[in-house]
Design an enzyme around this catalytic site. Structure first.
Site, mmCIF file in Angstrom:
data_model
loop_
_atom_site.group_PDB
_atom_site.id
_atom_site.type_symbol
_atom_site.label_atom_id
_atom_site.label_comp_id
_atom_site.label_asym_id
_atom_site.label_seq_id
_atom_site.Cartn_x
_atom_site.Cartn_y
_atom_site.Cartn_z
ATOM 1 N N ARG A 78 3.171 -7.035 1.452
ATOM 2 C CA ARG A 78 3.700 -5.761 0.982
ATOM 3 C C ARG A 78 3.795 -5.783 -0.543
ATOM 4 O O ARG A 78 4.223 -6.776 -1.131
ATOM 5 C CB ARG A 78 5.096 -5.487 1.568
ATOM 6 C CG ARG A 78 5.103 -5.147 3.058
ATOM 7 C CD ARG A 78 4.518 -3.772 3.324
ATOM 8 N NE ARG A 78 4.643 -3.370 4.711
ATOM 9 C CZ ARG A 78 3.724 -3.601 5.631
ATOM 10 N NH1 ARG A 78 2.621 -4.268 5.318
ATOM 11 N NH2 ARG A 78 3.899 -3.189 6.877
ATOM 12 N N GLU A 138 0.180 2.168 -5.051
ATOM 13 C CA GLU A 138 -1.190 2.119 -4.525
ATOM 14 C C GLU A 138 -1.855 3.484 -4.630
ATOM 15 O O GLU A 138 -1.279 4.479 -4.180
ATOM 16 C CB GLU A 138 -1.163 1.645 -3.067
ATOM 17 C CG GLU A 138 -0.655 0.224 -2.941
ATOM 18 C CD GLU A 138 -0.752 -0.328 -1.528
ATOM 19 O OE1 GLU A 138 -1.191 0.406 -0.619
ATOM 20 O OE2 GLU A 138 -0.413 -1.509 -1.336
ATOM 21 N N HIS A 175 -5.909 -2.926 -0.126
ATOM 22 C CA HIS A 175 -5.077 -2.894 1.083
ATOM 23 C C HIS A 175 -5.944 -2.967 2.341
ATOM 24 O O HIS A 175 -5.940 -2.068 3.191
ATOM 25 C CB HIS A 175 -4.205 -1.650 1.127
ATOM 26 C CG HIS A 175 -2.956 -1.841 1.933
ATOM 27 N ND1 HIS A 175 -1.756 -1.264 1.612
ATOM 28 C CD2 HIS A 175 -2.710 -2.559 3.071
ATOM 29 C CE1 HIS A 175 -0.837 -1.600 2.503
ATOM 30 N NE2 HIS A 175 -1.394 -2.384 3.405
#
Length: 527
Positions: A232, A261, A279
């Site tokens: 994370r 992000e 990701h």
């Protein structure tokens, strides 16, 4: 006919499975905004989603027939679980379906860092042949340090051991035998970072783990060490990481997740000793199939049999029994929170004893409430009556229950005992007037405490002036004392104070209290 709405993209294998089930009708409609979802949801028994669909309070209130929300994946931040629970809608996820693919990405990043593969690729594409400048390192016999030893962390450990690495791990909520079974050495956080050749993060982002890797931890790492984060964003302080990488404090890093992000305008993008991926933790065809098929199976099982696999909010007892047990469950939950606040080592066994009138209710809801108190706040998904026992088992915590109609001094009493590797902690509580929780015993100290707000607990010598010194430290910091109880014991003339304070203490204030000569320990617990 049971009707399922699929509002995010699921893998074809999951869709095919649903289409093959008799009595199940599906409708696929992706890209819906809140109003559009509200218009559709009222006719459906189940809603299957990924991360795009926002299941808000407004959507849930429009879902007149909805019985189930199934999340293909782990995170349920896009679902208003308290409202779903209030409305009797079960929320379930697939917590382990994409564990392998995330673990493999972490290993891939470790390999990439050790052999400088992205730099080598760019070099060859530029027409260069820089073999001497691209000297790498073997990973065999190096130390793989894992922060967070849940499902993904354990898969990473197994892969690391297979690569002949020495594997160490830190997770304060996993019992020692779990580490032993996998041949992994449990260490403290400080030892983890100082010994790491490769540090990989696999813990949830909660308040306690935000910036768990910051300047102090980076300063303790080897100059040759490298960091990998596929868990994370927010676990690593990116400003501190930038400074460590730029100054050569550590050798390299690989990130799949970020504080923001995508990480546009991040100074990390300027550095050559860091590798980025967008990701991709769950981005394999196998993982997409796995989460889709798993949530499809779970939804069908529930709609046909009522069995809720990986449910996050389903009570296991009747409404009548819950009503009888509710106050005792509240008390047990508080005792669990106090227990984990006092423990300095992982809790291996929790004993819950119901005594006197407390023994007249079902033991399991009460003991599970104690487990929830111990486990809450340690995981990214909610801990509740449905998943608490499974989480405890996965963390290596055993639960022992007992009942007796006999009790001393109190009409009803709940005793919660935690066994750790270094000590046993015993707490007891009762209900005044049948509904007001009181903590009445901590280890050998008989002490009546209102368990709410912020509690400061001190172990100190039973001598004049100690309470005055403690009060002075708090007063100088403008922290008000709202309640104080002191208990004494014959053992070495020790005493305990439990002080309710108006606001949480800083670490510096706790250290000041510990520097009082007669004070042996100061612990803060927020309830």
């Amino acid at each position: 006919m049971k009707k399922i709405l699929i509002s995010d993209k699921l893998a074809e294998a999951g869709i095919n499975y649903l289409n093959e089930q008799p009595g199940i009708q599906i409708h696929i409609e992706t890209g819906l905004n809140e109003n559009q979802l509200c218009e559709l949801i009222g006719d459906y028994d189940a809603l299957l989603i990924r991360s795009d669909t926002q299941v808000t309070k407004k959507v849930l209130q429009a879902a007149k027939n909805l019985k189930l929300i199934g999340r293909a994946g782990i995170g349920v931040d896009n679902v208003d679980i308290p409202v779903a629970t209030e409305l009797g809608i079960i929320v379930m996820n697939t917590p382990d379906a994409n564990a392998t693919t995330t673990a493999e990405l972490a290993i891939a990043h470790m390999m990439s860092l050790s052999r400088r593969l992205p730099t080598a690729d760019r070099s060859v594409r530029a027409g260069k042949w820089e073999r001497s400048k691209l000297m790498g390192a073997e990973i065999a016999h190096k130390t793989l340090a894992i922060l967070g030893f849940g499902t993904i962390g354990r898969i990473v450990a197994q892969r690391g051991l297979g690569l002949k690495m020495q594997v160490i791990a830190y997770d304060p909520f996993v019992a020692p035998e779990i580490f032993d079974d996998l041949g992994v050495e449990p260490v403290s956080l400080d030892e983890l970072v100082s010994r790491a050749d490769y540090l990989t993060l696999h813990c949830p982002l909660i308040e306690k783990t935000r910036n768990v890797i910051d300047s102090p931890q980076l300063a303790k790492m080897k100059k040759e060490a490298m960091i990998i984060n596929c868990a994370r964003g927010g676990l690593i302080n990116e400003t501190a990481l930038y400074e460590a990488l730029k100054s050569g404090r550590i050798a390299g890093a690989a990130l799949d997740v970020y504080e923001n992000e995508p990480p546009a305008n991040s100074p990390l993008l300027e550095l050559d000793n860091i590798v980025f991926t967008p990701h991709l933790g769950a981005s394999t065809s196998e993982a997409q199939v796995a989460v889709s098929v798993e949530i499809a199976r779970q939804a069908v099982t529930f709609l046909k049999t009522g069995e809720a696999v990986n449910a996050l909010n389903l009570p296991r007892v009747s409404a009548e029994e819950l009503k009888k047990s509710r106050e005792f469950m509240t008390l047990a939950n508080i005792l669990g929170k106090v227990l984990v606040g006092l423990a300095t080592k992982p809790i291996e066994t929790i004993e819950v004893a119901l005594m006197g009138r407390a023994a007249e209710v079902e033991a399991r809801p009460v003991s599970v409430a104690a487990l929830i108190g111990v486990l809450s706040g340690q995981f990214s998904t909610p801990v509740n009556r449905v998943n608490a026992e499974n989480i405890a088992k996965r963390q290596g915590i055993a639960l022992v229950e007992s009942k007796t109609e006999e009790t001393q001094d109190y009409l009803s009493l709940i005793r919660v005992t935690g066994h750790c590797s270094d000590r046993t902690i015993m707490l007891a509580g009762t209900l005044l007037g049948g509904c007001h929780p009181r903590l009445v015993c901590i280890d050998q100290f008989d002490i009546e405490v209102v368990p709410e707000g912020t509690l400061l607990m001190t172990h100190h010598d039973d001598k004049p002036g100690v309470i005055s010194a403690i009060s002075s430290v708090l007063g100088n910091a403008n922290i008000n004392i709202t309640r104080m109880q002191v208990g004494t014991a014959d053992i070495q003339q020790r005493a305990m104070a439990v002080i309710s304070v108006s606001e949480p203490l800083t670490d510096d204030l706790l250290q000041q209290l510990c520097h009082i000569p007669a004070v042996h320990k100061a612990t803060q617990i927020n309830l």
